[in-house]
Design a protein around this motif. Structure first.
Motif, PDB file in Angstrom:
ATOM      1  N   GLN A 114       1.170  -1.236   0.172  1.00  0.00           N
ATOM      2  CA  GLN A 114       0.200  -0.108  -0.219  1.00  0.00           C
ATOM      3  C   GLN A 114       0.800   1.540  -0.215  1.00  0.00           C
ATOM      4  OE1 GLN A 114      -3.262  -0.634  -0.272  1.00  0.00           O
ATOM      5  NE2 GLN A 114      -2.929  -2.249  -0.959  1.00  0.00           N
ATOM      6  N   PHE A 115       2.411   1.075   0.109  1.00  0.00           N
ATOM      7  CA  PHE A 115       3.536   2.095   0.382  1.00  0.00           C
ATOM      8  C   PHE A 115       2.412   2.897   1.367  1.00  0.00           C
ATOM      9  CE2 PHE A 115       6.983   3.276  -0.236  1.00  0.00           C
ATOM     10  CZ  PHE A 115       6.659   5.553  -0.570  1.00  0.00           C
ATOM     11  N   HIS A 116       2.137   2.645   2.631  1.00  0.00           N
ATOM     12  CA  HIS A 116       1.779   3.354   3.794  1.00  0.00           C
ATOM     13  C   HIS A 116       2.639   2.561   5.510  1.00  0.00           C
ATOM     14  CE1 HIS A 116      -1.093   6.547   5.676  1.00  0.00           C
ATOM     15  NE2 HIS A 116      -1.886   5.836   6.239  1.00  0.00           N
ATOM     16  N   HIS A 117       2.338   3.720   5.481  1.00  0.00           N
ATOM     17  CA  HIS A 117       3.570   2.264   7.140  1.00  0.00           C
ATOM     18  C   HIS A 117       2.817   2.598   8.119  1.00  0.00           C
ATOM     19  CE1 HIS A 117       5.843   2.554   3.074  1.00  0.00           C
ATOM     20  NE2 HIS A 117       6.140   1.447   3.321  1.00  0.00           N
ATOM     21  N   PRO A 118       2.537   1.722   8.864  1.00  0.00           N
ATOM     22  CA  PRO A 118       2.087   2.274  10.097  1.00  0.00           C
ATOM     23  C   PRO A 118       3.605   1.748  10.770  1.00  0.00           C
ATOM     24  CG  PRO A 118       1.838   0.030   9.932  1.00  0.00           C
ATOM     25  CD  PRO A 118       2.435   0.578   8.545  1.00  0.00           C
ATOM     26  N   LEU A 176      -1.121   3.653  12.932  1.00  0.00           N
ATOM     27  CA  LEU A 176      -1.508   4.683  11.555  1.00  0.00           C
ATOM     28  C   LEU A 176      -1.881   6.182  11.649  1.00  0.00           C
ATOM     29  CD1 LEU A 176      -3.503   1.064   9.906  1.00  0.00           C
ATOM     30  CD2 LEU A 176      -1.804   2.647   9.478  1.00  0.00           C
ATOM     31  N   THR A 177      -0.905   5.939  10.660  1.00  0.00           N
ATOM     32  CA  THR A 177      -1.262   8.441  10.588  1.00  0.00           C
ATOM     33  C   THR A 177      -0.988   8.409   9.005  1.00  0.00           C
ATOM     34  OG1 THR A 177      -1.608   9.933  11.609  1.00  0.00           O
ATOM     35  CG2 THR A 177       1.029   9.324  11.685  1.00  0.00           C
ATOM     36  N   SER A 178      -0.942   9.487   9.367  1.00  0.00           N
ATOM     37  CA  SER A 178      -0.791  10.111   7.487  1.00  0.00           C
ATOM     38  C   SER A 178       0.504  10.817   7.759  1.00  0.00           C
ATOM     39  CB  SER A 178      -1.833   9.809   6.453  1.00  0.00           C
ATOM     40  OG  SER A 178      -2.597   9.122   6.620  1.00  0.00           O
ATOM     41  N   HIS A 179       1.729  10.448   8.003  1.00  0.00           N
ATOM     42  CA  HIS A 179       2.415  11.904   7.982  1.00  0.00           C
ATOM     43  C   HIS A 179       2.092  12.737   7.405  1.00  0.00           C
ATOM     44  CE1 HIS A 179       3.823   8.513  10.665  1.00  0.00           C
ATOM     45  NE2 HIS A 179       4.392   7.841   9.768  1.00  0.00           N
ATOM     46  N   GLU A 180       2.520  12.219   5.425  1.00  0.00           N
ATOM     47  CA  GLU A 180       2.394  13.951   4.862  1.00  0.00           C
ATOM     48  C   GLU A 180       1.235  14.799   5.079  1.00  0.00           C
ATOM     49  OE1 GLU A 180       3.940  11.020   1.205  1.00  0.00           O
ATOM     50  OE2 GLU A 180       3.610  12.831   0.838  1.00  0.00           O
ATOM     51  N   ALA A 181      -0.112  14.227   4.671  1.00  0.00           N
ATOM     52  CA  ALA A 181      -1.471  15.162   5.292  1.00  0.00           C
ATOM     53  C   ALA A 181      -1.449  14.623   7.296  1.00  0.00           C
ATOM     54  CB  ALA A 181      -2.403  14.088   5.068  1.00  0.00           C
TER      55      ALA A 181
HETATM   56  C1  LIG Z   1       7.405  10.384   0.802  1.00  0.00           C
HETATM   57  C2  LIG Z   1       6.223   9.331   2.116  1.00  0.00           C
HETATM   58  O1  LIG Z   1       7.278   8.766   3.251  1.00  0.00           O
HETATM   59  C3  LIG Z   1       5.826   8.549   1.522  1.00  0.00           C
HETATM   60  O2  LIG Z   1       4.870   9.178  -0.147  1.00  0.00           O
HETATM   61  C4  LIG Z   1       5.069   7.653   2.112  1.00  0.00           C
HETATM   62  C5  LIG Z   1       5.406   6.199   2.418  1.00  0.00           C
HETATM   63  N1  LIG Z   1       4.868   5.782   3.836  1.00  0.00           N
HETATM   64  C6  LIG Z   1       3.819   5.736   4.202  1.00  0.00           C
HETATM   65  N2  LIG Z   1       3.513   6.303   5.446  1.00  0.00           N
HETATM   66  C7  LIG Z   1       2.501   7.098   6.135  1.00  0.00           C
HETATM   67  N3  LIG Z   1       1.778   6.082   7.481  1.00  0.00           N
HETATM   68  N4  LIG Z   1       2.219   7.724   5.492  1.00  0.00           N
HETATM   69  C8  LIG Z   1       2.570   8.485   4.644  1.00  0.00           C
HETATM   70  O3  LIG Z   1       2.625   9.962   4.632  1.00  0.00           O
HETATM   71  C9  LIG Z   1       3.721   7.915   4.017  1.00  0.00           C
HETATM   72  N5  LIG Z   1       4.051   8.197   2.582  1.00  0.00           N
END
Ligand SMILES: C[C@H](O)[C@H](O)[C@H]1CNC2=NC(N)=NC(=O)C2=N1
Length: 93
Positions: free
Chosen positions: A51-55, A68-73
């Motif tokens: 998912q390219f979304h990392h907890p 879980l959180t959305s770092h960029e947002a």
């Molecule tokens: C550059 C940035 O880290 C990537 O686009 C992805 C990687 N995994 C991520 N994981 C999470 N939890 N939040 C992010 O915003 C996120 N961004």
């Protein structure tokens, strides 16, 4: 990048057994032994990569905490809800 969810949306969409903690949603899973937890963490990591979304994953004796959180947002988005649902479906609960 997904939009931040409102407090009401988070409340409504957060999967059962998950809870909100500030800018994160969190669940702690319990296991019969340490290595089952380690294997679960590996599985969560594979979902995260897909998912390219990392907890944040904290492995403790007989339990694993997933945050879980959305770092960029800068908070909780649909990406976090979707990840929690995927983890739930893999865990089979
Ligand atoms: C550059 C940035 O880290 C990537 O686009 C992805 C990687 N995994 C991520 N994981 C999470 N939890 N939040 C992010 O915003 C996120 N961004």
């Amino acid at each position: 990048m997904a939009d931040l969810l409102s407090d009401e949306e988070i409340e409504a969409q957060c999967p059962d057994d998950w809870s909100r903690d500030g800018d994160e949603i969190v669940r702690t899973y319990e296991f019969d032994d340490y290595l089952r937890g380690v294997n679960f963490a590996q599985m969560v990591g594979e979902i995260a990569e897909s998912q390219f979304h990392h907890p944040e994953i904290v492995i403790r004796y007989e339990e694993v905490e997933i945050r879980l959180t959305s770092h960029e947002a800068g908070g909780i988005t649909e990406d976090d809800i979707e990840m929690a649902e995927l983890i739930e479906s893999e865990r089979g609960e």
